[in-house]
Design a protein around this motif. Structure first.
Motif, PDB file in Angstrom:
ATOM      1  N   MET A  80      20.734  -3.703  -1.367  1.00 55.53           N
ATOM      2  CA  MET A  80      19.889  -3.529  -0.190  1.00 55.53           C
ATOM      3  C   MET A  80      20.740  -3.399   1.071  1.00 55.53           C
ATOM      4  N   THR A  83      22.270   0.077   1.971  1.00 54.38           N
ATOM      5  CA  THR A  83      21.376   1.056   2.586  1.00 54.38           C
ATOM      6  C   THR A  83      20.883   0.645   3.965  1.00 54.38           C
ATOM      7  N   ALA A  84      20.973  -0.637   4.309  1.00 58.61           N
ATOM      8  CA  ALA A  84      20.334  -1.114   5.538  1.00 58.61           C
ATOM      9  C   ALA A  84      21.291  -1.605   6.613  1.00 58.61           C
ATOM     10  N   ASN A 215      15.206  -7.129   9.727  1.00 58.75           N
ATOM     11  CA  ASN A 215      15.493  -6.068   8.774  1.00 58.75           C
ATOM     12  C   ASN A 215      16.664  -6.339   7.831  1.00 58.75           C
ATOM     13  N   LEU A 216      17.433  -7.388   8.098  1.00 55.42           N
ATOM     14  CA  LEU A 216      18.513  -7.760   7.181  1.00 55.42           C
ATOM     15  C   LEU A 216      18.258  -9.136   6.564  1.00 55.42           C
ATOM     16  N   THR A 358       9.297   1.786   0.132  1.00 51.34           N
ATOM     17  CA  THR A 358      10.650   1.231   0.177  1.00 51.34           C
ATOM     18  C   THR A 358      11.683   2.321  -0.025  1.00 51.34           C
ATOM     19  N   GLY A 361      12.750   4.867   3.059  1.00 45.90           N
ATOM     20  CA  GLY A 361      13.699   4.505   4.102  1.00 45.90           C
ATOM     21  C   GLY A 361      13.134   4.553   5.510  1.00 45.90           C
ATOM     22  N   SER A 363      11.266   3.432   8.980  1.00 44.42           N
ATOM     23  CA  SER A 363      11.141   2.206   9.764  1.00 44.42           C
ATOM     24  C   SER A 363      10.062   2.413  10.820  1.00 44.42           C
ATOM     25  N   SER A 368      11.837  -2.568   8.632  1.00 40.87           N
ATOM     26  CA  SER A 368      12.424  -1.633   7.679  1.00 40.87           C
ATOM     27  C   SER A 368      11.439  -1.263   6.583  1.00 40.87           C
ATOM     28  N   SER A 369      11.793  -0.229   5.815  1.00 38.52           N
ATOM     29  CA  SER A 369      10.922   0.226   4.724  1.00 38.52           C
ATOM     30  C   SER A 369      10.770  -0.834   3.640  1.00 38.52           C
ATOM     31  N   THR A 370      11.777  -1.690   3.472  1.00 39.15           N
ATOM     32  CA  THR A 370      11.694  -2.744   2.459  1.00 39.15           C
ATOM     33  C   THR A 370      10.518  -3.680   2.740  1.00 39.15           C
TER      34      THR A 370
END
Length: 390
Positions: A80, A83-84, A215-216, A358, A361, A363, A368-370
């Protein structure tokens, strides 16, 4: 007494658990550190921190409880991050890692929070993880156009090892990949990079920002809990080891918090590799199997101390070989995620939304998309269940 500690079954199981963990995903950890903007010295510090924190927690937990409690890094979490993390500074990433540690500690202290995490449907969690892992697996096949002979050799090695000696599939692939690097066109640079020396910690001042926290830190926390801690607990219970969960979560969260400034982005309960230290082949006496994890902890410490050599090797490998290693290492996990996500009819559409959002990608509103994927999946699931009841 001394013979108990030097039991060949314990030593081989401990070494095997560490070997499986490193060969299957160390390249993904290095990719995550590179994506965060870490220098070679800082990447070495990451692996030093991870080796030390995993070694110490594995030894201390197992010694205290006299049960096999193996810790590991979060491979899906590292995927993860690849990509982020690029849109944040390294200091912001370190701050996010520390926040993740705090969240895990809080989860261990507050029972309703841990129960809320457990109530997230595994179908949505695995759909989210599958979307995170899919790009890595796709990249494993792109070297076919740029390095066809290397790809075909590594692919054939993977298939043969998977069929003949599945436990050592990634070790076989790693040996073949390194051999291709040693004897390929870039062999001179790879040979010059190989050396044996001790790693040194590099302190990075953390910076705490809201976007990085959202987002992280938050996705890393969710991924770590769903893909590592909960399966790790289930794995121990499947072997009839009843270990108190709260102290494990608090302990790993605090360790994460303390080691984050030198690169310890994640330490959590191991799942798949932990099983290597828990089965009957380790020791017929179930109460003595914890010694295998103590040996694993010592091997972790050694791997961390010699992280300089590990980093030099993987940084010198051509990108194509790194992509093949990372992608094939995650194929089994991706297959498990997709199988779990889309197995049951009433979860398929919510899981599909989670997976696609997800994977996109995108936002929106600083999220974020996650997170959006998981949130939309949960809302859709709740609405579909309510309409089904009506």
């Amino acid at each position: 007494m001394l013979a108990r500690w030097f039991n060949p079954g314990h030593i081989s199981a401990g070494f095997g658990a560490v070997l499986v963990g490193y060969t299957s995903s160390v390249v993904i950890i290095i990719q995550a550190a590179k994506a965060a903007g870490a220098s070679a010295a800082q990447i070495e510090s990451w692996l030093l921190a991870l080796g030390l924190v995993m070694g110490l927690t594995s030894i201390l937990f197992s010694w205290h409880y006299k049960k096999p409690v193996l810790t590991a890094w979060s491979t899906p979490g590292a995927a993860m991050l690849v990509t982020a993390v690029a849109q944040y500074s390294l200091s912001e990433a370190i701050g996010a890692f520390m926040i993740t540690g705090v969240l895990i500690v809080i989860t261990g202290l507050i029972t309703p929070l841990s129960r809320a995490i457990e109530r997230i449907p595994p179908q949505l969690g695995t759909a989210m993880l599958g979307a995170i892992l899919l790009p890595f697996c796709l990249k494993a096949f792109t070297p076919l156009s740029s390095m066809p002979m290397v790809f075909l050799l590594m692919f054939a090695s993977y298939l043969l090892a998977k069929h003949l000696m599945p436990r050592y599939t990634m070790l076989t692939l790693l040996i073949v990949g390194v051999a291709c690097g040693l004897f390929g066109e870039q062999s001179q640079g790879l040979n010059e990079s190989l050396s044996v020396s001790l790693a040194s910690p590099v302190w990075i001042k953390p910076e705490f920002t809201l976007p990085a926290a959202v987002n992280l830190a938050l996705p890393l926390y969710v991924v770590t809990m769903l893909s590592q801690n909960l399966p790790g607990i289930a794995m121990m219970r499947s072997y009839h080891y009843d270990v108190p969960v709260k102290p494990l979560l608090v302990g790993t969260g605090l360790a994460n918090l303390l080691f984050a400034p030198i690169g310890g982005f994640s330490v959590n309960l191991a799942a798949i590799s932990a099983a290597i230290c828990m089965n009957e082949q380790v020791d017929s006496d179930k109460s003595q199997r914890y010694r295998a994890v103590i040996w694993a902890g010592m091997f972790y410490l050694m791997a961390g101390l010699f992280a300089t050599s590990v980093v030099a090797l993987f940084l010198a490998l051509p990108n194509e070989i790194s992509h093949i290693l990372a992608g094939f290492a995650l194929l089994g996990t991706l297959l498990m995620c997709l199988s779990s996500a889309f197995k049951q009819d009433n979860y398929r559409e919510p899981a599909l939304f989670t997976f696609l959002i997800t994977l996109s990608g995108v936002s929106f509103l600083g999220m974020s998309s996650t997170l959006w994927g998981l949130l939309v999946g949960l809302v859709y699931l709740r609405l579909s269940h309510q309409s089904g009841k009506a």
